[in-house]
Scaffold this motif. Structure first.
Motif, mmCIF file in Angstrom:
data_model
loop_
_atom_site.group_PDB
_atom_site.id
_atom_site.type_symbol
_atom_site.label_atom_id
_atom_site.label_comp_id
_atom_site.label_asym_id
_atom_site.label_seq_id
_atom_site.Cartn_x
_atom_site.Cartn_y
_atom_site.Cartn_z
ATOM 1 N N ALA A 102 51.900 53.367 36.303
ATOM 2 C CA ALA A 102 53.306 53.402 35.863
ATOM 3 C C ALA A 102 54.081 52.211 36.431
ATOM 4 O O ALA A 102 54.892 51.592 35.734
ATOM 5 N N ARG A 103 53.822 51.874 37.691
ATOM 6 C CA ARG A 103 54.516 50.748 38.319
ATOM 7 C C ARG A 103 54.129 49.414 37.664
ATOM 8 O O ARG A 103 54.963 48.519 37.533
ATOM 9 N N GLU A 104 52.871 49.301 37.224
ATOM 10 C CA GLU A 104 52.362 48.031 36.705
ATOM 11 C C GLU A 104 52.470 47.899 35.185
ATOM 12 O O GLU A 104 51.978 46.926 34.620
ATOM 13 N N LEU A 105 53.098 48.866 34.534
ATOM 14 C CA LEU A 105 53.055 48.900 33.077
ATOM 15 C C LEU A 105 53.526 47.585 32.449
ATOM 16 O O LEU A 105 52.893 47.058 31.532
ATOM 17 N N ASN A 106 54.639 47.052 32.931
ATOM 18 C CA ASN A 106 55.161 45.810 32.345
ATOM 19 C C ASN A 106 54.161 44.664 32.487
ATOM 20 O O ASN A 106 53.874 43.932 31.537
ATOM 21 N N ARG A 107 53.628 44.516 33.695
ATOM 22 C CA ARG A 107 52.665 43.425 33.924
ATOM 23 C C ARG A 107 51.355 43.669 33.163
ATOM 24 O O ARG A 107 50.731 42.731 32.675
ATOM 25 N N TYR A 108 50.968 44.943 33.085
ATOM 26 C CA TYR A 108 49.749 45.261 32.335
ATOM 27 C C TYR A 108 49.909 44.874 30.863
ATOM 28 O O TYR A 108 49.007 44.267 30.262
ATOM 29 N N LEU A 109 51.044 45.230 30.264
ATOM 30 C CA LEU A 109 51.277 44.881 28.859
ATOM 31 C C LEU A 109 51.293 43.373 28.665
ATOM 32 O O LEU A 109 50.776 42.855 27.662
ATOM 33 N N LEU A 110 51.851 42.652 29.627
ATOM 34 C CA LEU A 110 51.857 41.191 29.554
ATOM 35 C C LEU A 110 50.441 40.652 29.632
ATOM 36 O O LEU A 110 50.026 39.795 28.828
ATOM 37 N N ALA A 111 49.663 41.161 30.604
ATOM 38 C CA ALA A 111 48.286 40.684 30.777
ATOM 39 C C ALA A 111 47.446 40.997 29.538
ATOM 40 O O ALA A 111 46.661 40.143 29.077
ATOM 41 N N LYS A 112 47.603 42.186 28.982
ATOM 42 C CA LYS A 112 46.806 42.543 27.798
ATOM 43 C C LYS A 112 47.176 41.675 26.606
ATOM 44 O O LYS A 112 46.311 41.282 25.809
ATOM 45 N N ALA A 122 44.349 36.875 33.843
ATOM 46 C CA ALA A 122 43.887 37.170 35.204
ATOM 47 C C ALA A 122 44.957 36.841 36.230
ATOM 48 O O ALA A 122 45.118 37.565 37.241
ATOM 49 N N ALA A 123 45.701 35.758 35.990
ATOM 50 C CA ALA A 123 46.696 35.326 36.972
ATOM 51 C C ALA A 123 47.868 36.290 37.086
ATOM 52 O O ALA A 123 48.595 36.261 38.088
ATOM 53 N N VAL A 124 48.080 37.160 36.105
ATOM 54 C CA VAL A 124 49.165 38.143 36.197
ATOM 55 C C VAL A 124 48.960 39.038 37.408
ATOM 56 O O VAL A 124 49.899 39.362 38.138
ATOM 57 N N PHE A 125 47.717 39.425 37.670
ATOM 58 C CA PHE A 125 47.424 40.333 38.789
ATOM 59 C C PHE A 125 46.700 39.641 39.939
ATOM 60 O O PHE A 125 46.857 40.034 41.095
ATOM 61 N N LEU A 126 45.900 38.640 39.642
ATOM 62 C CA LEU A 126 45.089 37.986 40.670
ATOM 63 C C LEU A 126 45.284 36.475 40.587
ATOM 64 O O LEU A 126 44.530 35.769 39.904
ATOM 65 N N PRO A 127 46.275 35.940 41.253
ATOM 66 C CA PRO A 127 46.472 34.477 41.248
ATOM 67 C C PRO A 127 45.267 33.754 41.837
ATOM 68 O O PRO A 127 44.542 34.294 42.683
ATOM 69 N N ASP A 128 45.045 32.544 41.392
ATOM 70 C CA ASP A 128 43.901 31.765 41.866
ATOM 71 C C ASP A 128 43.942 31.541 43.375
ATOM 72 O O ASP A 128 42.898 31.474 44.029
ATOM 73 N N SER A 129 45.141 31.431 43.935
ATOM 74 C CA SER A 129 45.253 31.204 45.380
ATOM 75 C C SER A 129 44.667 32.376 46.162
ATOM 76 O O SER A 129 43.991 32.179 47.181
ATOM 77 N N PRO A 172 44.739 43.129 47.264
ATOM 78 C CA PRO A 172 45.998 43.576 46.656
ATOM 79 C C PRO A 172 45.864 44.988 46.104
ATOM 80 O O PRO A 172 44.818 45.363 45.562
ATOM 81 N N GLU A 173 46.902 45.755 46.265
ATOM 82 C CA GLU A 173 46.885 47.138 45.791
ATOM 83 C C GLU A 173 47.287 47.164 44.316
ATOM 84 O O GLU A 173 48.381 46.745 43.947
ATOM 85 N N MET A 174 46.363 47.651 43.481
ATOM 86 C CA MET A 174 46.656 47.768 42.054
ATOM 87 C C MET A 174 45.755 48.845 41.459
ATOM 88 O O MET A 174 44.777 49.275 42.082
ATOM 89 N N SER A 175 46.102 49.275 40.278
ATOM 90 C CA SER A 175 45.314 50.317 39.615
ATOM 91 C C SER A 175 43.964 49.760 39.185
ATOM 92 O O SER A 175 43.791 48.553 39.002
ATOM 93 N N GLN A 176 43.023 50.674 39.028
ATOM 94 C CA GLN A 176 41.683 50.258 38.606
ATOM 95 C C GLN A 176 41.711 49.649 37.205
ATOM 96 O O GLN A 176 40.956 48.713 36.909
ATOM 97 N N LYS A 177 42.594 50.151 36.343
ATOM 98 C CA LYS A 177 42.684 49.612 34.985
ATOM 99 C C LYS A 177 43.147 48.158 35.000
ATOM 100 O O LYS A 177 42.561 47.295 34.332
ATOM 101 N N SER A 178 44.169 47.876 35.772
ATOM 102 C CA SER A 178 44.677 46.500 35.853
ATOM 103 C C SER A 178 43.669 45.582 36.528
ATOM 104 O O SER A 178 43.495 44.422 36.130
ATOM 105 N N LEU A 179 43.004 46.088 37.583
ATOM 106 C CA LEU A 179 42.011 45.270 38.280
ATOM 107 C C LEU A 179 40.856 44.922 37.348
ATOM 108 O O LEU A 179 40.389 43.786 37.318
ATOM 109 N N PHE A 180 40.418 45.918 36.573
ATOM 110 C CA PHE A 180 39.334 45.644 35.629
ATOM 111 C C PHE A 180 39.761 44.575 34.625
ATOM 112 O O PHE A 180 39.009 43.627 34.353
ATOM 113 N N LEU A 181 40.950 44.723 34.072
ATOM 114 C CA LEU A 181 41.411 43.769 33.062
ATOM 115 C C LEU A 181 41.472 42.354 33.632
ATOM 116 O O LEU A 181 41.043 41.385 32.987
#
Length: 665
Positions: A76-86, A98-105, A140-149
């Motif tokens: 629920a917290r990541e919904l906006n970023r998840y929709l952007l990443a998808k 990938a950079a939406v949740f996991l930046p290269d740095s 980083p703390e994130m949902s499994q769905k976002s991490l997989f994506l």
């Protein structure tokens, strides 16, 4: 296999959930497979939907939030970023996704720390004295769905870069050695993620997708044993991801391996489908497998996937007419589906059905001319027209679109053989084997090519690999036997060729058992060429009795393997073939099967039977059986083969008979 109404309802709901879950994670092929299977379920009547909750308030279970409250809160917290990443993923902007949740740095810091520690183990203690190292920093703390994506997008980014860095197909610099550079990053991250989970006292329940992703990465890194473990975990946690089942199928190279892991699979319909599909991919035949597919088709009557499996089962069993009918039915039910039509084009090619192959090529081109399957179909059509350069062009186009297209690599090897370009043929077959080591056609092609180069030791090794993959295929053993014959290993060659004869009897329900050490039923149709080869090798071994018996049997194939022609009174009644080894599969001149409807009608006069007749005539002359020699010589003159030599033999037989008559007076 039948399902109750309740079971059918639960199956439909599970498939609906699978389509949504796989689509959310951009596993489009798995989502498509589940959706096609879902569509193949019989429709429920309208009355069944009456009395259900109003659609305005009803929420399908597929759209429920995660059952785990922590995961649900993170999603629920990541919904906006998840929709952007998808949305980025859907537009094939994988790095942005990938950079939406996991930046290269962040990722580079984790990998750098890992490498530094591996290079200098003392560094870990020094870093701990100064402060927490990058590796010790929490993920980083994130949902499994976002991490997989995010991680899946990294893998796809690496695949895209790999294709861009690769040279032109079969070009001078195309060594097939370009690797996905993102695999290491994803592998290290997931390794750390699973290690951290083991340390947690109460981790969130896993959804199974990250196990699938890690298994897929390990497969690409050639770590098959660990990959299989993670993939098995994935199908237990979420059994409806068909992509995961396919990865397991690709790791199984033997039926024994399939039977070994079968008890450890989740016991549900997906495991049943997986077992049937894997058995077909391992070229298995038999009533049990056919019955399993029929049971599944009873549940999913119009399933394109299961109908394809049924067609491939007949294709691998060399029943090409049945396979052609199955694919024709499949094309009528799903006229816009291109999957597996490359196999259909192979069948039409072997059956020499040019009009149908032309129609299929036009159909594929009109639907999507830039699909690998379309290019393979068009390439097969040009090959049938003997336009081999044009065929190679389309097979290369298919490989440009998808370098893992197995059919294109193998068929391009065949075309290069036709063009007498043995170096390119060998390279094509090797690439096919790299894609799938179970492809017996590529192994067989390598054997043929090395045999053309008269490198018989290499050819024998590749032929044996092909025979190991297809132990019930007579063509494989015939190739092994012929190669041994050219190497002067006649006794081993005889054993291999006898096994080829056993193979031909395997699918002939009217044939007697070749496994017993007794006479062969003369009504069993056998290949005259194989019988002639066996007889010739016995002749070189100075075993005239066995050579004569096989020459007689070769000649008897003219009338369907009956006890011989009307006047063949001096021929042996039977020939014993000893139980050297279990048999193989059916074979024909082209290696792709033939219509066996008239299998007992006989071959008629062939070059092989005429050579056998000539040998028997000469044997009769040596045995002073001039009447038999004269009769066989007359038959040779009627055959139209070896006529001049036959006339000379007749004259000699007549002179000997006349001399004998004079002496008798």
């Amino acid at each position: 296999m039948g399902l109750t109404a309740k079971d059918s309802f639960h199956l439909k709901e599970a498939l609906q959930i699978a389509v949504v879950k796989c689509s959310e994670r951009c596993l489009y092929q798995a989502a498509k497979w589940a959706a096609e299977l879902l569509d193949a379920l019989p429709e429920r009547s309208v009355d069944e939907f009456k009395g259900q909750p109003p659609t305005a308030t009803y929420v399908h279970p597929a759209f429920f939030p995660s059952a785990d409250p922590n995961e649900a809160a993170l999603e629920a917290r990541e919904l906006n970023r998840y929709l952007l990443a998808k949305s980025f993923f859907d537009c094939k902007e994988f790095d942005r996704c990938a950079a939406v949740f996991l930046p290269d740095s962040l990722l580079s810091g984790l990998i750098t720390a890992k490498f530094n520690e591996a290079a200098d183990p003392r560094r870990k203690g020094k870093a701990a004295a100064v402060g927490p190292s990058a590796q010790e920093q929490p993920l980083p703390e994130m949902s499994q769905k976002s991490l997989f994506l995010a991680l899946y997008a990294k893998v796809m980014s690496g695949e895209k870069q790999k294709d861009e860095d690769s040279e032109m197909i079969m070009g001078p610099q195309d060594l097939g050695s370009v690797v996905n550079k993102q695999l290491l990053t994803v592998s290290r991250f997931l390794e750390r993620w699973f290690a951290d989970r083991k340390k947690e006292s109460d981790p969130s329940p896993s959804q199974g997708f990250l196990e699938y992703l890690y298994g897929m990465v390990l497969v690409k890194e050639k770590n098959d044993s660990d990959a299989l473990n993670f993939l098995m975990q994935s199908v237990h946690l979420f059994p409806w991801n068909w992509g995961c089942w396919l990865e397991i199928t690709n790791l199984i190279s033997r039926v024994e391996q399939l039977n070994k892991i079968a008890p450890h699979m989740p016991q549900n319909i997906m495991s049943f489908i997986f077992h049937a599909n894997t058995a077909v991919n391992l070229y298995q035949q038999g009533q049990d497998l056919a019955a399993s597919l029929n049971d599944l088709l009873g549940i999913f009557p119009t399933s394109s996937f299961l109908l394809t499996c049924k067609a491939l089962l007949n294709y691998h069993a060399k029943d090409l007419m049945a396979a052609e009918q199955d694919f024709s039915q499949l094309l009528a039910l799903h006229p816009h589906r291109l999957d597996s039509l490359d196999h259909y084009s192979n069948i039409l090619y072997v059956l020499n059905l040019r009009p149908k192959l032309a129609f299929l090529a036009h159909l594929c081109s009109s639907i999507d001319k830039f699909r690998p399957e379309s290019c393979v179909v068009i390439g097969n059509y040009y090959s049938l027209l003997s336009l081999h350069e044009k065929a190679v062009q389309y097979f290369r186009r298919a490989l440009t679109l998808d370098r893992s297209c197995l059919s294109a690599w193998t068929l391009m090897g065949h075309e290069y053989v036709e063009l007498k370009n043995t170096h390119a043929a060998i390279e094509s077959y090797r690439r096919a084997v790299d894609v799938n080591r179970r492809d017996y056609r590529a192994w067989y092609g390598l054997g043929q090519t090395y045999e053309v180069l008269e490198m018989h030791a290499y050819a024998l090794w590749y032929y044996k690999k092909a025979a190991g993959l297809r132990p019930w295929d007579g063509k494989m053993w015939q190739a092994v036997g012929s190669c041994l014959q050219k190497m002067g290993r006649d006794r081993d060659g005889i054993k291999a060729l006898k096994r080829a004869l056993l193979a031909d009897s395997y699918y002939d329900s009217t044939a007697s058992s070749f496994g017993s050490t007794g006479p062969i039923d003369r009504m069993t149709q056998m290949d005259p060429e194989v019988l002639l080869q066996i007889a010739s090798m016995y002749d070189r071994l100075d075993d005239e009795d066995e050579a004569k018996a096989y020459m007689e049997l070769c000649m008897a194939q003219e009338d369907g393997g009956a006890a011989g022609a009307e006047g063949a009174a001096g021929l042996g009644d039977s020939v014993a073939i000893h139980n050297d080894s279990p048999g193989g599969g059916p074979s024909d001149g082209e290696g792709e099967g033939a219509d066996r409807a008239g299998v007992h009608e006989g071959t008629g006069v062939t070059v092989a039977t005429s050579k056998a007749r000539m040998w028997l005539a000469k044997y009769a002359m040596r045995a002073e059986d001039y009447h038999t020699a004269h009769r066989l010589g007359m038959e040779l003159c009627q055959d139209g083969v070896e006529v001049e030599e036959a006339k000379a033999l007749i004259r000699e037989a007549r002179s000997r008979l006349e001399l004998a008559n004079m002496l008798d007076r």
